[in-house]
Design a protein around this motif. Sequence first.
Motif, PDB file in Angstrom:
ATOM      1  N   GLU A   1       0.836  -1.174   0.000  1.00 47.56           N
ATOM      2  CA  GLU A   1       0.000   0.000   0.000  1.00 47.56           C
ATOM      3  C   GLU A   1       0.887   1.246   0.000  1.00 47.56           C
ATOM      4  N   ILE A   2       0.579   2.190  -0.848  1.00 50.28           N
ATOM      5  CA  ILE A   2       1.286   3.456  -0.904  1.00 50.28           C
ATOM      6  C   ILE A   2       0.322   4.558  -0.503  1.00 50.28           C
ATOM      7  N   ARG A   3       0.756   5.376   0.461  1.00 55.44           N
ATOM      8  CA  ARG A   3      -0.045   6.524   0.889  1.00 55.44           C
ATOM      9  C   ARG A   3       0.795   7.774   0.777  1.00 55.44           C
ATOM     10  N   VAL A   4       0.196   8.838   0.346  1.00 57.43           N
ATOM     11  CA  VAL A   4       0.875  10.130   0.286  1.00 57.43           C
ATOM     12  C   VAL A   4       0.500  10.916   1.531  1.00 57.43           C
ATOM     13  N   LEU A   5       1.515  11.399   2.234  1.00 57.78           N
ATOM     14  CA  LEU A   5       1.294  12.209   3.431  1.00 57.78           C
ATOM     15  C   LEU A   5       1.559  13.664   3.084  1.00 57.78           C
ATOM     16  N   ARG A   6       0.628  14.512   3.389  1.00 57.89           N
ATOM     17  CA  ARG A   6       0.794  15.946   3.139  1.00 57.89           C
ATOM     18  C   ARG A   6       0.757  16.673   4.481  1.00 57.89           C
ATOM     19  N   THR A   7       1.596  17.693   4.586  1.00 59.31           N
ATOM     20  CA  THR A   7       1.640  18.484   5.805  1.00 59.31           C
ATOM     21  C   THR A   7       1.401  19.951   5.461  1.00 59.31           C
ATOM     22  N   ALA A   8       0.930  20.689   6.446  1.00 53.11           N
ATOM     23  CA  ALA A   8       0.671  22.115   6.236  1.00 53.11           C
ATOM     24  C   ALA A   8       1.964  22.917   6.185  1.00 53.11           C
ATOM     25  N   THR A   9       3.026  22.386   6.805  1.00 52.19           N
ATOM     26  CA  THR A   9       4.311  23.088   6.820  1.00 52.19           C
ATOM     27  C   THR A   9       5.385  22.194   6.206  1.00 52.19           C
ATOM     28  N   ARG A  10       6.437  22.829   5.742  1.00 51.58           N
ATOM     29  CA  ARG A  10       7.570  22.098   5.168  1.00 51.58           C
ATOM     30  C   ARG A  10       8.334  21.403   6.297  1.00 51.58           C
ATOM     31  N   LEU A  11       8.673  20.151   6.081  1.00 46.47           N
ATOM     32  CA  LEU A  11       9.429  19.379   7.066  1.00 46.47           C
ATOM     33  C   LEU A  11      10.867  19.215   6.594  1.00 46.47           C
TER      34      LEU A  11
END
Length: 181
Positions: A1-11
């Motif tokens: 399974e591949i999931r894309v994680l998005r964040t509100a700020t740059r990590l």
Amino acid sequence: EIRVLRTATRLNYSQAINLAKREAGEQDWYIVLSNDVICMEMFHNHLAHFGENWLLGGQLISVPAVSGMAHHLQGWAVCISRKAWNTIGDWDEKFQQSSWEDVDYSIRAQAAGFGLKAYRDFPFAHLDQRQRGNHPDFERVNIKNFKYLLRKHNLHCRPEFYPSQPPKPIEDGGEVTESFR
């Protein structure tokens, strides 16, 4: 399974790795890949050949550094067993960008008794787009990260080392089972 994680700020790279591990939950292996790496074939069968006392990577590098040679797996592709991750811990998020966090993790792995191995049949290709160097503040932060690495591990750099000496790849299939200190 591949999931894309998005964040509100740059990590930073370490933060992104740690977030992905937390989201993945408990797994047998954790695969750390940069965004400029492509997978050439299924790789889960490759991991079955190795015990849990190794960190595997696409390239084992020897950096003329402090007390001899600092060996580390380049952070563009690192496979870490559950046992290793649970023993070593998360990647250090104080490294403000993708520089020197892979050396830190490799030093910590070796100190905890894990070996480092470049896997010749690793099914990943690094496009090496050098995206991190495009950041206008990269070199200043890179030096700051390097100094943090030295302080953290109480290491002393030879004056001729940084940044004049490029890292030297160790032959494919190379391995390190003892600390460089």
